[in-house]
Scaffold this active site. Structure first.
Site, PDB file in Angstrom:
ATOM      1  N   GLU A   1      -9.962  -6.128   7.449  1.00 48.91           N
ATOM      2  CA  GLU A   1      -8.643  -5.311   6.999  1.00 48.91           C
ATOM      3  C   GLU A   1      -9.007  -3.891   7.914  1.00 48.91           C
ATOM      4  O   GLU A   1     -10.051  -3.717   8.031  1.00 48.91           O
ATOM      5  CB  GLU A   1      -7.976  -4.414   6.222  1.00 48.91           C
ATOM      6  CG  GLU A   1      -7.155  -3.030   5.323  1.00 48.91           C
ATOM      7  CD  GLU A   1      -5.734  -3.455   5.927  1.00 48.91           C
ATOM      8  OE1 GLU A   1      -5.845  -2.794   6.809  1.00 48.91           O
ATOM      9  OE2 GLU A   1      -5.309  -3.708   4.559  1.00 48.91           O
TER      10      GLU A   1
ATOM     11  N   ASP B   1      -8.733  -6.567  13.480  1.00 44.96           N
ATOM     12  CA  ASP B   1      -7.720  -7.121  13.612  1.00 44.96           C
ATOM     13  C   ASP B   1      -8.543  -8.827  13.241  1.00 44.96           C
ATOM     14  O   ASP B   1      -9.551  -9.398  13.743  1.00 44.96           O
ATOM     15  CB  ASP B   1      -7.415  -7.072  15.165  1.00 44.96           C
ATOM     16  CG  ASP B   1      -6.443  -7.987  15.556  1.00 44.96           C
ATOM     17  OD1 ASP B   1      -4.991  -8.294  14.721  1.00 44.96           O
ATOM     18  OD2 ASP B   1      -6.166  -8.286  16.995  1.00 44.96           O
TER      19      ASP B   1
ATOM     20  N   ASP C   1       3.728  -7.071   7.049  1.00 43.09           N
ATOM     21  CA  ASP C   1       4.541  -5.618   7.355  1.00 43.09           C
ATOM     22  C   ASP C   1       5.789  -6.783   7.530  1.00 43.09           C
ATOM     23  O   ASP C   1       5.729  -7.586   8.414  1.00 43.09           O
ATOM     24  CB  ASP C   1       4.137  -4.968   8.393  1.00 43.09           C
ATOM     25  CG  ASP C   1       3.241  -3.991   8.273  1.00 43.09           C
ATOM     26  OD1 ASP C   1       2.892  -3.718   6.687  1.00 43.09           O
ATOM     27  OD2 ASP C   1       2.353  -3.259   9.348  1.00 43.09           O
TER      28      ASP C   1
ATOM     29  N   LYS D   1      13.148  -4.929  10.568  1.00 45.81           N
ATOM     30  CA  LYS D   1      14.889  -4.424  12.057  1.00 45.81           C
ATOM     31  C   LYS D   1      14.542  -5.957  13.273  1.00 45.81           C
ATOM     32  O   LYS D   1      13.479  -6.270  13.443  1.00 45.81           O
ATOM     33  CB  LYS D   1      14.180  -3.402  13.101  1.00 45.81           C
ATOM     34  CG  LYS D   1      14.831  -2.091  12.553  1.00 45.81           C
ATOM     35  CD  LYS D   1      14.947  -1.172  13.422  1.00 45.81           C
ATOM     36  CE  LYS D   1      15.098   0.009  12.692  1.00 45.81           C
ATOM     37  NZ  LYS D   1      15.801   1.625  13.625  1.00 45.81           N
TER      38      LYS D   1
ATOM     39  N   ASP E   1       7.832 -10.116   0.221  1.00 41.92           N
ATOM     40  CA  ASP E   1       9.114  -9.208  -0.539  1.00 41.92           C
ATOM     41  C   ASP E   1      10.011  -8.943  -0.025  1.00 41.92           C
ATOM     42  O   ASP E   1      11.241  -8.276  -0.305  1.00 41.92           O
ATOM     43  CB  ASP E   1       8.852  -8.449  -1.219  1.00 41.92           C
ATOM     44  CG  ASP E   1       8.209  -6.651  -0.645  1.00 41.92           C
ATOM     45  OD1 ASP E   1       8.050  -7.645   0.175  1.00 41.92           O
ATOM     46  OD2 ASP E   1       8.185  -5.961  -1.743  1.00 41.92           O
TER      47      ASP E   1
ATOM     48  N   THR F   1       1.405  -7.368  -8.261  1.00 42.16           N
ATOM     49  CA  THR F   1       0.505  -5.858  -8.456  1.00 42.16           C
ATOM     50  C   THR F   1       2.312  -4.676  -8.861  1.00 42.16           C
ATOM     51  O   THR F   1       3.049  -4.754  -9.581  1.00 42.16           O
ATOM     52  CB  THR F   1       0.793  -5.407  -6.579  1.00 42.16           C
ATOM     53  OG1 THR F   1       2.696  -5.696  -6.205  1.00 42.16           O
ATOM     54  CG2 THR F   1       0.777  -6.437  -6.025  1.00 42.16           C
ATOM     55  N   LYS F   2       2.048  -3.214  -9.657  1.00 44.84           N
ATOM     56  CA  LYS F   2       2.865  -2.882  -9.791  1.00 44.84           C
ATOM     57  C   LYS F   2       3.947  -2.693  -8.909  1.00 44.84           C
ATOM     58  O   LYS F   2       5.298  -2.118  -9.723  1.00 44.84           O
ATOM     59  CB  LYS F   2       2.209  -1.140 -10.461  1.00 44.84           C
ATOM     60  CG  LYS F   2       0.599  -1.508 -10.638  1.00 44.84           C
ATOM     61  CD  LYS F   2       0.143  -0.049 -11.203  1.00 44.84           C
ATOM     62  CE  LYS F   2      -1.496   0.155 -11.584  1.00 44.84           C
ATOM     63  NZ  LYS F   2      -1.725   1.603 -11.869  1.00 44.84           N
ATOM     64  N   PHE F   3       4.295  -2.412  -8.327  1.00 44.38           N
ATOM     65  CA  PHE F   3       5.133  -2.160  -7.255  1.00 44.38           C
ATOM     66  C   PHE F   3       5.720  -3.549  -7.228  1.00 44.38           C
ATOM     67  O   PHE F   3       7.259  -3.827  -7.539  1.00 44.38           O
ATOM     68  CB  PHE F   3       4.399  -2.062  -5.749  1.00 44.38           C
ATOM     69  CG  PHE F   3       5.513  -2.114  -4.347  1.00 44.38           C
ATOM     70  CD1 PHE F   3       6.439  -1.009  -4.615  1.00 44.38           C
ATOM     71  CD2 PHE F   3       6.262  -3.625  -4.385  1.00 44.38           C
ATOM     72  CE1 PHE F   3       6.996  -1.013  -3.532  1.00 44.38           C
ATOM     73  CE2 PHE F   3       6.991  -3.392  -3.237  1.00 44.38           C
ATOM     74  CZ  PHE F   3       7.635  -2.294  -2.598  1.00 44.38           C
ATOM     75  N   GLU F   4       5.145  -4.913  -7.577  1.00 45.06           N
ATOM     76  CA  GLU F   4       6.207  -5.957  -7.561  1.00 45.06           C
ATOM     77  C   GLU F   4       6.546  -5.855  -8.921  1.00 45.06           C
ATOM     78  O   GLU F   4       8.149  -5.777  -8.699  1.00 45.06           O
ATOM     79  CB  GLU F   4       5.302  -6.873  -7.161  1.00 45.06           C
ATOM     80  CG  GLU F   4       5.635  -8.698  -7.142  1.00 45.06           C
ATOM     81  CD  GLU F   4       4.315  -9.227  -6.994  1.00 45.06           C
ATOM     82  OE1 GLU F   4       5.196 -10.811  -7.400  1.00 45.06           O
ATOM     83  OE2 GLU F   4       3.115  -9.560  -6.794  1.00 45.06           O
TER      84      GLU F   4
END
Length: 255
Positions: A111, A138, A161, A165, A197, A232-235
Protein backbone atom coordinates in the site's frame (compact mmCIF):
# COMPACT_ATOMS: atom_id res chain seq x y z
CA UNK A 1 -5.44 1.23 -2.92
CA UNK A 2 -8.94 0.03 -2.08
CA UNK A 3 -11.42 2.67 -3.07
CA UNK A 4 -14.58 2.15 -1.14
CA UNK A 5 -15.11 3.31 2.46
CA UNK A 6 -13.10 6.27 3.76
CA UNK A 7 -13.08 4.47 7.11
CA UNK A 8 -12.00 1.21 5.52
CA UNK A 9 -9.91 2.17 2.56
CA UNK A 10 -8.69 5.73 2.64
CA UNK A 11 -9.95 8.35 0.24
CA UNK A 12 -12.22 7.29 -2.63
CA UNK A 13 -11.02 7.76 -6.21
CA UNK A 14 -11.84 11.00 -7.98
CA UNK A 15 -10.89 10.37 -11.58
CA UNK A 16 -13.21 13.23 -12.52
CA UNK A 17 -10.54 15.44 -10.98
CA UNK A 18 -7.61 13.84 -12.81
CA UNK A 19 -6.90 15.58 -16.12
CA UNK A 20 -6.10 13.21 -18.96
CA UNK A 21 -2.64 14.75 -19.30
CA UNK A 22 -1.86 14.16 -15.63
CA UNK A 23 -3.12 10.61 -15.79
CA UNK A 24 -1.04 10.01 -18.90
CA UNK A 25 2.03 11.20 -17.05
CA UNK A 26 1.41 8.71 -14.27
CA UNK A 27 1.78 5.82 -16.71
CA UNK A 28 5.53 5.82 -17.30
CA UNK A 29 7.00 3.00 -19.39
CA UNK A 30 7.47 -0.29 -17.55
CA UNK A 31 8.60 -3.71 -18.81
CA UNK A 32 5.26 -5.19 -17.72
CA UNK A 33 3.21 -2.88 -19.90
CA UNK A 34 3.57 -0.84 -23.03
CA UNK A 35 1.88 1.88 -20.97
CA UNK A 36 2.72 1.98 -17.30
CA UNK A 37 0.03 0.57 -15.03
CA UNK A 38 0.50 1.55 -11.42
CA UNK A 39 -1.16 -0.21 -8.53
CA UNK A 40 -2.17 3.10 -6.98
CA UNK A 41 -3.12 6.72 -7.36
CA UNK A 42 -1.35 9.08 -4.97
CA UNK A 43 -3.87 10.84 -2.74
CA UNK A 44 -3.50 13.39 0.00
CA UNK A 45 -4.37 12.25 3.49
CA UNK A 46 -3.58 13.24 7.03
CA UNK A 47 -1.73 10.81 9.27
CA UNK A 48 -3.26 10.84 12.74
CA UNK A 49 -1.21 11.04 15.92
CA UNK A 50 -1.95 7.40 16.69
CA UNK A 51 -1.01 6.30 13.19
CA UNK A 52 2.25 8.25 13.35
CA UNK A 53 3.09 6.71 16.71
CA UNK A 54 2.42 3.24 15.30
CA UNK A 55 4.65 3.98 12.31
CA UNK A 56 7.46 5.17 14.58
CA UNK A 57 7.18 2.32 17.07
CA UNK A 58 6.15 -0.63 14.89
CA UNK A 59 7.40 0.38 11.46
CA UNK A 60 10.96 -0.89 12.03
CA UNK A 61 9.61 -4.40 12.69
CA UNK A 62 6.63 -4.65 10.35
CA UNK A 63 7.47 -2.39 7.39
CA UNK A 64 9.86 -3.88 4.84
CA UNK A 65 11.72 -1.18 2.87
CA UNK A 66 11.40 -1.52 -0.88
CA UNK A 67 14.57 -2.68 -2.59
CA UNK A 68 15.05 -4.14 -6.08
CA UNK A 69 16.22 -7.49 -4.69
CA UNK A 70 14.72 -10.66 -3.23
CA UNK A 71 14.47 -10.65 0.57
CA UNK A 72 14.63 -13.83 2.63
CA UNK A 73 10.93 -13.84 3.44
CA UNK A 74 11.22 -16.70 5.91
CA UNK A 75 13.68 -14.56 7.87
CA UNK A 76 11.46 -11.48 7.51
CA UNK A 77 8.44 -13.31 8.97
CA UNK A 78 10.48 -15.45 11.33
CA UNK A 79 9.06 -18.71 10.01
CA UNK A 80 8.11 -20.65 6.89
CA UNK A 81 4.34 -20.48 6.29
CA UNK A 82 1.87 -20.02 3.43
CA UNK A 83 2.28 -16.48 2.13
CA UNK A 84 -0.52 -14.25 0.83
CA UNK A 85 0.08 -10.99 -1.05
CA UNK A 86 -2.51 -8.23 -0.70
CA UNK A 87 -2.37 -5.37 -3.18
CA UNK A 88 -3.95 -2.19 -1.83
CA UNK A 89 -5.17 -2.82 1.72
CA UNK A 90 -6.69 0.64 2.25
CA UNK A 91 -6.97 1.33 5.97
CA UNK A 92 -6.15 -2.28 6.82
CA UNK A 93 -9.22 -3.35 8.80
CA UNK A 94 -9.97 -6.32 6.54
CA UNK A 95 -6.30 -7.28 6.37
CA UNK A 96 -5.99 -7.33 10.15
CA UNK A 97 -9.19 -9.34 10.56
CA UNK A 98 -8.15 -11.93 7.98
CA UNK A 99 -4.68 -12.24 9.51
CA UNK A 100 -6.15 -12.66 13.00
CA UNK A 101 -8.45 -15.42 11.76
CA UNK A 102 -5.71 -17.18 9.79
CA UNK A 103 -2.73 -17.24 12.19
CA UNK A 104 -1.08 -20.05 10.24
CA UNK A 105 -0.67 -17.85 7.15
CA UNK A 106 1.61 -14.86 6.58
CA UNK A 107 0.31 -11.72 4.87
CA UNK A 108 2.34 -9.24 2.86
CA UNK A 109 0.37 -6.04 2.32
CA UNK A 110 1.43 -3.52 -0.31
CA UNK A 111 0.00 0.00 0.00
CA UNK A 112 1.33 3.48 -0.82
CA UNK A 113 -1.23 5.49 1.15
CA UNK A 114 0.60 6.58 4.33
CA UNK A 115 -2.48 6.92 6.58
CA UNK A 116 -3.42 3.37 5.55
CA UNK A 117 0.02 2.06 6.48
CA UNK A 118 -0.23 3.82 9.84
CA UNK A 119 -3.74 2.53 10.42
CA UNK A 120 -2.75 -1.09 9.77
CA UNK A 121 0.31 -0.77 12.00
CA UNK A 122 -1.96 0.57 14.74
CA UNK A 123 -4.23 -2.47 14.35
CA UNK A 124 -1.20 -4.78 14.40
CA UNK A 125 -0.20 -3.28 17.74
CA UNK A 126 -3.70 -3.32 19.22
CA UNK A 127 -4.36 -6.93 18.20
CA UNK A 128 -0.81 -8.20 18.77
CA UNK A 129 -0.57 -9.59 15.23
CA UNK A 130 2.73 -11.08 14.14
CA UNK A 131 1.86 -12.47 10.69
CA UNK A 132 1.65 -9.22 8.70
CA UNK A 133 4.40 -7.30 6.94
CA UNK A 134 3.95 -4.12 4.89
CA UNK A 135 5.72 -2.65 1.88
CA UNK A 136 4.87 1.00 1.17
CA UNK A 137 5.58 0.99 -2.56
CA UNK A 138 4.09 0.37 -6.00
CA UNK A 139 2.96 -3.26 -6.11
CA UNK A 140 4.05 -3.68 -9.73
CA UNK A 141 7.68 -3.04 -8.79
CA UNK A 142 7.34 -5.23 -5.70
CA UNK A 143 6.14 -8.06 -7.93
CA UNK A 144 8.98 -7.54 -10.36
CA UNK A 145 11.83 -7.34 -7.88
CA UNK A 146 10.91 -8.65 -4.42
CA UNK A 147 8.88 -11.80 -5.05
CA UNK A 148 10.35 -14.95 -6.54
CA UNK A 149 8.54 -17.10 -9.11
CA UNK A 150 6.14 -19.63 -7.57
CA UNK A 151 6.57 -18.20 -4.07
CA UNK A 152 3.00 -17.12 -3.20
CA UNK A 153 0.09 -19.18 -1.94
CA UNK A 154 -2.49 -16.51 -2.70
CA UNK A 155 -3.18 -12.95 -3.83
CA UNK A 156 -5.93 -10.66 -2.51
CA UNK A 157 -7.06 -7.61 -4.50
CA UNK A 158 -10.14 -6.19 -2.82
CA UNK A 159 -12.00 -3.19 -4.25
CA UNK A 160 -9.25 -1.70 -6.43
CA UNK A 161 -9.86 1.72 -7.95
CA UNK A 162 -12.54 1.17 -10.62
CA UNK A 163 -11.53 4.04 -12.93
CA UNK A 164 -15.18 4.18 -13.87
CA UNK A 165 -14.87 6.49 -16.91
CA UNK A 166 -14.46 4.50 -20.11
CA UNK A 167 -11.45 6.54 -21.22
CA UNK A 168 -9.68 5.59 -17.96
CA UNK A 169 -10.36 1.84 -18.08
CA UNK A 170 -6.85 1.31 -19.43
CA UNK A 171 -5.55 2.39 -16.02
CA UNK A 172 -7.33 -0.36 -14.15
CA UNK A 173 -5.06 -2.70 -12.26
CA UNK A 174 -6.53 -6.00 -13.47
CA UNK A 175 -5.18 -6.27 -17.00
CA UNK A 176 -3.55 -9.20 -18.84
CA UNK A 177 0.14 -8.25 -18.37
CA UNK A 178 -0.23 -7.80 -14.61
CA UNK A 179 -2.29 -10.97 -14.22
CA UNK A 180 0.34 -12.96 -16.12
CA UNK A 181 3.01 -11.57 -13.80
CA UNK A 182 0.93 -12.35 -10.73
CA UNK A 183 0.41 -15.91 -11.93
CA UNK A 184 4.16 -16.34 -12.39
CA UNK A 185 4.56 -15.63 -8.67
CA UNK A 186 1.90 -18.15 -7.62
CA UNK A 187 2.65 -21.72 -6.67
CA UNK A 188 0.64 -24.34 -8.56
CA UNK A 189 -2.73 -24.58 -6.83
CA UNK A 190 -2.44 -21.08 -5.33
CA UNK A 191 -5.29 -18.62 -5.76
CA UNK A 192 -6.13 -15.07 -6.84
CA UNK A 193 -9.13 -13.53 -5.08
CA UNK A 194 -10.51 -10.24 -6.43
CA UNK A 195 -13.57 -8.32 -5.28
CA UNK A 196 -15.26 -5.21 -6.67
CA UNK A 197 -18.50 -3.31 -6.29
CA UNK A 198 -18.44 -2.09 -9.91
CA UNK A 199 -20.25 -4.49 -12.25
CA UNK A 200 -18.36 -3.27 -15.32
CA UNK A 201 -15.04 -3.91 -13.58
CA UNK A 202 -16.27 -7.31 -12.37
CA UNK A 203 -17.03 -8.22 -15.98
CA UNK A 204 -13.55 -7.09 -17.04
CA UNK A 205 -11.95 -9.07 -14.20
CA UNK A 206 -13.87 -12.18 -15.23
CA UNK A 207 -12.78 -11.76 -18.84
CA UNK A 208 -9.12 -11.07 -18.05
CA UNK A 209 -8.72 -13.79 -15.42
CA UNK A 210 -10.66 -16.26 -17.56
CA UNK A 211 -8.39 -15.59 -20.54
CA UNK A 212 -5.22 -16.44 -18.60
CA UNK A 213 -4.50 -20.05 -19.65
CA UNK A 214 -2.76 -21.03 -16.43
CA UNK A 215 -5.76 -20.07 -14.27
CA UNK A 216 -9.03 -21.91 -13.68
CA UNK A 217 -12.16 -20.43 -12.18
CA UNK A 218 -13.33 -22.01 -8.93
CA UNK A 219 -16.93 -21.11 -9.84
CA UNK A 220 -19.06 -21.00 -12.97
CA UNK A 221 -18.47 -17.24 -13.09
CA UNK A 222 -18.57 -15.16 -9.88
CA UNK A 223 -17.80 -16.91 -6.62
CA UNK A 224 -19.70 -16.72 -3.34
CA UNK A 225 -17.87 -14.44 -0.91
CA UNK A 226 -15.37 -16.67 0.92
CA UNK A 227 -15.93 -16.71 4.66
CA UNK A 228 -12.48 -15.26 5.30
CA UNK A 229 -13.23 -11.98 3.50
CA UNK A 230 -14.98 -9.63 5.94
CA UNK A 231 -17.94 -7.55 4.82
CA UNK A 232 -16.95 -3.89 5.21
CA UNK A 233 -19.27 -1.22 6.62
CA UNK A 234 -19.39 0.41 3.19
CA UNK A 235 -20.20 -2.92 1.54
CA UNK A 236 -22.94 -3.71 4.06
CA UNK A 237 -24.50 -0.30 3.48
CA UNK A 238 -24.35 -0.80 -0.28
CA UNK A 239 -25.94 -4.23 -0.06
CA UNK A 240 -28.83 -2.75 1.93
CA UNK A 241 -29.32 -0.27 -0.91
CA UNK A 242 -29.32 -3.05 -3.48
CA UNK A 243 -25.79 -2.49 -4.78
CA UNK A 244 -23.88 -5.53 -5.96
CA UNK A 245 -20.51 -6.91 -4.90
CA UNK A 246 -18.70 -9.48 -7.02
CA UNK A 247 -16.01 -11.91 -5.82
CA UNK A 248 -13.81 -13.85 -8.22
CA UNK A 249 -11.57 -16.70 -7.10
CA UNK A 250 -9.23 -18.35 -9.60
CA UNK A 251 -6.57 -21.00 -8.98
CA UNK A 252 -3.33 -21.66 -10.80
CA UNK A 253 -3.45 -24.96 -12.61
CA UNK A 254 -1.11 -27.67 -11.44
CA UNK A 255 1.96 -28.03 -13.63
Amino acid sequence: MMHDDPNEAGLPPHDDAIPDEAAEGADAVNPLHHRRIRSFVTRAGRVSTGQRRAMDELGPRFVVPYAPELPDWNAVFGRSAPRILEIGFGMGASTAEIAANRPGDDFLGVEVHEPGVGALLKLIGEQDLSNIRIIQHDAVEVLEHMLAPESLDGVHIFFPDPWHKARHHKRRLIQPPLVAHLVSRLKPGAYIHCATDWQNYAEQMLEVLGAEPTLENTAADYAPRPDYRPVTKFERRGLRLGHGVWDLVFRKRAA
